[in-house]
Scaffold this motif. Structure first.
Motif, PDB file in Angstrom:
ATOM      1  N   ASN A  54     -36.370  84.426  33.169  1.00 27.23           N
ATOM      2  CA  ASN A  54     -37.076  83.332  33.559  1.00 27.23           C
ATOM      3  C   ASN A  54     -36.164  82.053  33.552  1.00 27.23           C
ATOM      4  N   ALA A  55     -34.901  82.257  33.940  1.00 30.20           N
ATOM      5  CA  ALA A  55     -33.825  81.103  33.553  1.00 30.20           C
ATOM      6  C   ALA A  55     -33.732  80.392  35.148  1.00 30.20           C
ATOM      7  N   ARG A  56     -34.767  79.987  35.687  1.00 33.06           N
ATOM      8  CA  ARG A  56     -34.641  79.402  36.908  1.00 33.06           C
ATOM      9  C   ARG A  56     -34.110  77.863  36.969  1.00 33.06           C
ATOM     10  N   ARG A  57     -34.346  77.051  35.563  1.00 29.64           N
ATOM     11  CA  ARG A  57     -33.879  76.102  35.493  1.00 29.64           C
ATOM     12  C   ARG A  57     -32.158  76.230  35.373  1.00 29.64           C
ATOM     13  N   ALA A  58     -31.829  77.078  34.620  1.00 30.79           N
ATOM     14  CA  ALA A  58     -30.162  77.246  34.586  1.00 30.79           C
ATOM     15  C   ALA A  58     -29.865  77.775  35.886  1.00 30.79           C
ATOM     16  N   MET A  59     -30.317  78.669  36.569  1.00 30.77           N
ATOM     17  CA  MET A  59     -29.787  78.978  37.817  1.00 30.77           C
ATOM     18  C   MET A  59     -29.600  77.778  38.571  1.00 30.77           C
ATOM     19  N   ALA A  60     -30.543  76.993  38.819  1.00 29.43           N
ATOM     20  CA  ALA A  60     -30.511  75.795  39.739  1.00 29.43           C
ATOM     21  C   ALA A  60     -29.366  75.064  39.338  1.00 29.43           C
ATOM     22  N   ALA A  61     -29.133  74.814  37.997  1.00 33.57           N
ATOM     23  CA  ALA A  61     -28.067  73.797  37.562  1.00 33.57           C
ATOM     24  C   ALA A  61     -26.705  74.489  37.976  1.00 33.57           C
ATOM     25  N   ALA A  62     -26.432  75.699  37.761  1.00 28.47           N
ATOM     26  CA  ALA A  62     -25.554  76.631  38.018  1.00 28.47           C
ATOM     27  C   ALA A  62     -25.065  76.384  39.500  1.00 28.47           C
ATOM     28  N   GLN A  63     -25.964  76.569  40.314  1.00 29.97           N
ATOM     29  CA  GLN A  63     -25.941  76.504  41.833  1.00 29.97           C
ATOM     30  C   GLN A  63     -25.441  75.025  42.422  1.00 29.97           C
ATOM     31  N   ALA A  64     -25.760  73.993  41.493  1.00 28.02           N
ATOM     32  CA  ALA A  64     -25.398  72.592  41.848  1.00 28.02           C
ATOM     33  C   ALA A  64     -23.922  72.220  41.092  1.00 28.02           C
ATOM     34  N   VAL A  65     -23.182  73.061  40.190  1.00 30.58           N
ATOM     35  CA  VAL A  65     -22.232  72.702  39.806  1.00 30.58           C
ATOM     36  C   VAL A  65     -20.928  73.155  40.732  1.00 30.58           C
ATOM     37  N   PRO A  66     -19.930  72.386  41.107  1.00 31.95           N
ATOM     38  CA  PRO A  66     -18.801  72.989  41.830  1.00 31.95           C
ATOM     39  C   PRO A  66     -18.062  74.079  40.849  1.00 31.95           C
ATOM     40  N   LEU A  67     -17.405  74.864  41.678  1.00 34.76           N
ATOM     41  CA  LEU A  67     -16.753  76.077  41.136  1.00 34.76           C
ATOM     42  C   LEU A  67     -15.667  75.491  39.890  1.00 34.76           C
ATOM     43  N   ASP A  68     -15.164  74.547  40.370  1.00 38.26           N
ATOM     44  CA  ASP A  68     -13.875  73.903  39.486  1.00 38.26           C
ATOM     45  C   ASP A  68     -14.384  73.092  38.297  1.00 38.26           C
ATOM     46  N   ARG A  69     -15.849  72.952  37.946  1.00 40.67           N
ATOM     47  CA  ARG A  69     -16.393  72.307  36.724  1.00 40.67           C
ATOM     48  C   ARG A  69     -17.128  73.403  35.985  1.00 40.67           C
ATOM     49  N   LEU A  70     -16.966  74.620  36.357  1.00 46.39           N
ATOM     50  CA  LEU A  70     -17.763  75.550  35.422  1.00 46.39           C
ATOM     51  C   LEU A  70     -17.165  76.443  34.483  1.00 46.39           C
ATOM     52  N   MET A  71     -17.652  76.412  33.200  1.00 55.11           N
ATOM     53  CA  MET A  71     -17.175  77.514  32.129  1.00 55.11           C
ATOM     54  C   MET A  71     -18.275  78.437  31.726  1.00 55.11           C
ATOM     55  N   ILE A  72     -18.005  79.642  31.181  1.00 55.06           N
ATOM     56  CA  ILE A  72     -18.791  80.659  30.512  1.00 55.06           C
ATOM     57  C   ILE A  72     -18.501  80.672  28.843  1.00 55.06           C
ATOM     58  N   GLU A  73     -19.721  81.176  28.365  1.00 57.68           N
ATOM     59  CA  GLU A  73     -19.495  81.175  26.907  1.00 57.68           C
ATOM     60  C   GLU A  73     -20.662  82.425  26.537  1.00 57.68           C
ATOM     61  N   THR A  74     -20.607  82.696  25.126  1.00 53.97           N
ATOM     62  CA  THR A  74     -21.620  83.387  24.623  1.00 53.97           C
ATOM     63  C   THR A  74     -22.373  82.674  23.515  1.00 53.97           C
ATOM     64  N   ASP A  75     -21.728  81.850  22.872  1.00 56.21           N
ATOM     65  CA  ASP A  75     -22.171  81.182  21.702  1.00 56.21           C
ATOM     66  C   ASP A  75     -22.656  82.047  20.827  1.00 56.21           C
ATOM     67  N   SER A  76     -21.825  83.288  20.818  1.00 53.71           N
ATOM     68  CA  SER A  76     -22.205  84.136  19.602  1.00 53.71           C
ATOM     69  C   SER A  76     -22.102  83.567  18.060  1.00 53.71           C
ATOM     70  N   PRO A  77     -22.693  84.001  17.097  1.00 54.94           N
ATOM     71  CA  PRO A  77     -23.659  85.461  17.410  1.00 54.94           C
ATOM     72  C   PRO A  77     -25.109  85.318  18.209  1.00 54.94           C
ATOM     73  N   TYR A  78     -25.167  84.174  18.666  1.00 53.71           N
ATOM     74  CA  TYR A  78     -26.486  83.751  19.195  1.00 53.71           C
ATOM     75  C   TYR A  78     -26.414  84.034  20.998  1.00 53.71           C
ATOM     76  N   MET A  79     -27.533  83.934  21.356  1.00 49.78           N
ATOM     77  CA  MET A  79     -27.834  83.955  22.924  1.00 49.78           C
ATOM     78  C   MET A  79     -27.238  85.268  23.803  1.00 49.78           C
ATOM     79  N   ALA A  80     -27.408  86.393  23.192  1.00 43.15           N
ATOM     80  CA  ALA A  80     -27.074  87.436  23.659  1.00 43.15           C
ATOM     81  C   ALA A  80     -27.687  87.780  25.265  1.00 43.15           C
ATOM     82  N   PRO A  81     -26.825  88.255  25.987  1.00 42.94           N
ATOM     83  CA  PRO A  81     -27.179  88.318  27.561  1.00 42.94           C
ATOM     84  C   PRO A  81     -28.066  89.735  27.438  1.00 42.94           C
TER      85      PRO A  81
END
Length: 264
Positions: free
Chosen positions: A181-208
């Motif tokens: 159900n992550a449509r909002r996050a996906m839309a935001a990711a689509q809008a951000v240029p590649l050179d401004r993106l980072m990834i994370e886990t926020d461990s121990p939370y938010m497991a994919p």
């Protein structure tokens, strides 16, 4: 090689096997990790862990949920902690209006501004936590045009992401991108240029997915990377390299990294 730009290994959820988890990360494809503090004790522990593990870096700060006891002396303590050579940012700071029991909004904003001011003074980037406080977070950010930062675990709209990019900021995504159900996050990711993106886990939370509901760790950041690659129409290897390069540039982490770290 992957860069998990936000994980909390000071968390009690890792007390039983912290060393085992951290020692496993290079063989699981993780080259770098940033561990932000949420209060003064966890900021100190983040530094202690970063001293022990070469691939681990620290950020120091007071989270909005933990700012109730804030005093002016805390600024002096953070200033002293922030000069450590493995501290790469002020964070995790920001605003959280989700929980009713959180400190008053006015106090959260005061502490947020104080730490933004400290980051400006020290020339460090910031890691911003924004939960149900998009407008006020943006307002504070605009007050400090000399401070650059990242909105971690981004939950805003595509329009907000574009505004932050225009201000020179980075956007970081968690395993939420893998949720159905992550449509909002996906839309935001689509809008951000590649050179401004980072990834994370926020461990121990938010497991994919496929680990949702379990304790998270940095080895699972590959699932977020894979989903982001799909959204951006690039290969997993390209996405890993781009987000690694972005994170190193943002946090000013130079020098060689563990070349033996391979994705799997």
């Amino acid at each position: 090689m992957l860069f998990d730009t936000h994980a909390h290994y000071d968390s009690r959820q890792f007390d039983a096997d912290r060393d085992q988890v951290l020692s496993s990360l290079p063989s699981r494809g993780v080259a770098l990790v940033v561990n932000p503090g949420c209060d003064l004790p966890s900021s100190r522990q983040a530094i202690t862990l970063a001293e022990r593990w070469p691939f681990l870096y620290a950020a120091v700060g007071v989270h909005p949920e933990d700012c109730a006891g804030w005093t002016s002396a805390d600024m002096d303590t953070l200033r002293a902690l922030a000069v450590h050579p493995k501290v790469v940012a002020i964070g995790e700071i920001g605003l959280d209006y989700y929980w009713k029991e959180n400190p008053p909004k006015e106090l959260q904003q005061q502490v947020f501004r104080a730490q933004m001011s400290l980051a400006q003074e020290l020339g460090l980037p910031v890691i911003v936590h924004d939960r149900d406080a998009h407008g006020d977070c943006l307002s504070v950010v605009r007050e400090f045009p000399k401070v650059q930062g990242v909105f971690h675990c981004f939950s805003g709209s595509a329009e907000m992401a574009k505004e932050l990019v225009n201000l020179g900021w980075m956007i970081s995504f968690t395993g939420v991108l893998t949720y159905q159900n992550a449509r909002r996050a996906m839309a935001a990711a689509q809008a951000v240029p590649l050179d401004r993106l980072m990834i994370e886990t926020d461990s121990p939370y938010m497991a994919p997915v496929p680990h949702r509901g379990k304790r998270n760790d940095s080895g699972h950041v590959i699932h977020t990377c894979r989903r982001l690659a799909e959204i951006k129409g690039i290969s997993l290897e390209e996405c890993a390299q781009i987000t690694l390069d972005n994170g190193r540039r943002f946090y000013k982490i130079a020098g060689p990294i563990n070349a033996s770290a391979g994705m799997r």
